[in-house]
Enzyme design. Structure first.
Site, PDB file in Angstrom:
ATOM      1  N   ASP A  32       0.688  -1.175   0.059  1.00  0.00           N
ATOM      2  CA  ASP A  32       0.000  -0.108   0.167  1.00  0.00           C
ATOM      3  C   ASP A  32       0.741   1.289  -0.003  1.00  0.00           C
ATOM      4  O   ASP A  32       0.729   2.227   0.858  1.00  0.00           O
ATOM      5  CB  ASP A  32      -0.743   0.000   1.073  1.00  0.00           C
ATOM      6  CG  ASP A  32      -1.833  -1.177   1.232  1.00  0.00           C
ATOM      7  OD1 ASP A  32      -2.341  -1.808   0.022  1.00  0.00           O
ATOM      8  OD2 ASP A  32      -2.002  -1.614   2.468  1.00  0.00           O
ATOM      9  N   GLU A  81     -11.339  -0.929  -4.020  1.00  0.00           N
ATOM     10  CA  GLU A  81     -10.669  -0.257  -2.802  1.00  0.00           C
ATOM     11  C   GLU A  81      -9.516   0.492  -3.250  1.00  0.00           C
ATOM     12  O   GLU A  81      -9.207   0.745  -4.612  1.00  0.00           O
ATOM     13  CB  GLU A  81     -10.191  -1.306  -1.925  1.00  0.00           C
ATOM     14  CG  GLU A  81      -9.320  -2.246  -2.597  1.00  0.00           C
ATOM     15  CD  GLU A  81      -9.032  -3.453  -1.783  1.00  0.00           C
ATOM     16  OE1 GLU A  81      -9.311  -3.714  -0.551  1.00  0.00           O
ATOM     17  OE2 GLU A  81      -8.335  -4.555  -2.342  1.00  0.00           O
TER      18      GLU A  81
END
Length: 325
Positions: A37, A209
């Site tokens: 991420d 997402e």
């Protein structure tokens, strides 16, 4: 960060072959830890990269307890500044140091991150911390969650409030977007620790997402992890554009394919020294006897280019990364 359909995800936790490239700028860019991420932030002549730390053992799904930060001046050599926060630093959170992003405003550095709230507000939540420097120490800026699952009652599940992205527009207003399955956006008050006005849903096609906001010239870009369940089993990167963060958003299609050996993918985009870059993650790294897997990912970076009409050119993920011209 994809969190649902656990049995399906376990099938994706396949062993990945060792990756031994040691050329500066080659992928993955961090090779001594599993990271995921990526969230880049430019401050002066240095680019800072905030990442989650994957610590899953053997057949674990996810085990993430802290956030790390690295920095570079040349995109090839990275300085490890160590952990900037642990999820336990948010006393109201009980686990899961998931996707994050930092932004500079009003002379301070603000850090937004997804965590699991304790039983007082069940479900995922978004925290905010603050520091006087980009490398911390960061401290809880509110003493409570900025966003909880109860604030998005129209969502379909308890883990929808994850993966925050923050961006300050030309008028100086900072916005936050986030979500899983549903994508939400809202303004932040000037104090950076309160929502200002309504939360709106802006879910683009196949949104899964990991939203990321940025602007180039007159266009705003909403890049995100997408999943077309009818045709693909792994996430890809898609994007939409708009002339205002208020929308409407125009879907522009797929920007990048799936990460190697990885069900999840997460993009962070930034301009640094006149070149645009896109950070991603895959599961192509092995450390010792631990292969890449769903909970052991590795951050990568590629150059990002634009067409004359403002659309982004498709990104081909490579082992070479930015090590070659």
């Amino acid at each position: 960060m994809r969190r649902s359909h656990l049995p399906f995800l376990l099938l994706c936790a396949i062993a990945a072959p060792a990756f031994s490239r040691e050329v500066p700028g080659a992928n993955p860019i961090i090779r001594d830890k599993f990271t995921a991420d990526p969230a880049p932030m430019v401050d002066g002549e240095r680019l800072y990269l905030y990442v989650g730390h994957d610590e899953a053992q053997r057949d674990e799904m996810f085990n993430m307890r802290e956030w790390l930060v690295y920095s570079t001046t040349d995109m090839k050599h990275w300085t490890d500044h160590g952990p900037i926060m642990k999820v336990s630093d948010f006393k109201w959170a009980k686990k899961d140091a998931w996707a994050s992003q930092a932004i500079k405003k009003n002379g301070k550095y603000w850090f937004y991150a997804a965590v699991e709230h304790d039983e007082t507000h069940p479900g995922k939540a978004i925290a905010v911390a603050v520091s006087d420097t980009p490398t911390g120490p960061f401290v809880d800026a509110r003493g409570s969650a900025l966003i909880t699952n109860q604030m998005t009652p129209n969502g379909t599940h308890s883990w929808e409030d994850i993966d925050p992205t923050v961006f300050t527009d030309d008028e100086g207003v900072t916005w936050i977007a986030w979500g899983n399955r549903q994508c939400y956006i809202a303004k932040l008050k000037p104090n950076m620790i309160e929502i200002d006005g309504p939360i709106r849903e802006i879910t683009p096609p196949h949104f899964e997402e990991g939203p990321w906001l940025h602007k180039r010239d007159k266009l705003y870009y909403l890049t995100y992890a997408s999943l077309d369940r009818a045709t693909h089993r792994d996430e890809r990167i898609s994007y939409a554009t708009a002339t205002s963060l208020e929308g409407p958003w125009t879907y522009r299609g797929v920007l990048a394919g799936s990460g190697k050996y990885s069900f999840t993918i997460h993009a962070g985009i930034v301009q640094f020294k006149k070149q645009w870059y896109i950070f991603l993650h895959n599961a192509a790294l092995a450390i010792g006897d631990m292969n890449g897997a769903i909970g052991r990912r590795a951050v990568t970076v590629e150059r990002l280019d634009y067409n004359r009409d403002g659309t982004m050119r498709p990104v081909i993920q490579t082992d070479e990364g930015v090590s070659t011209p």
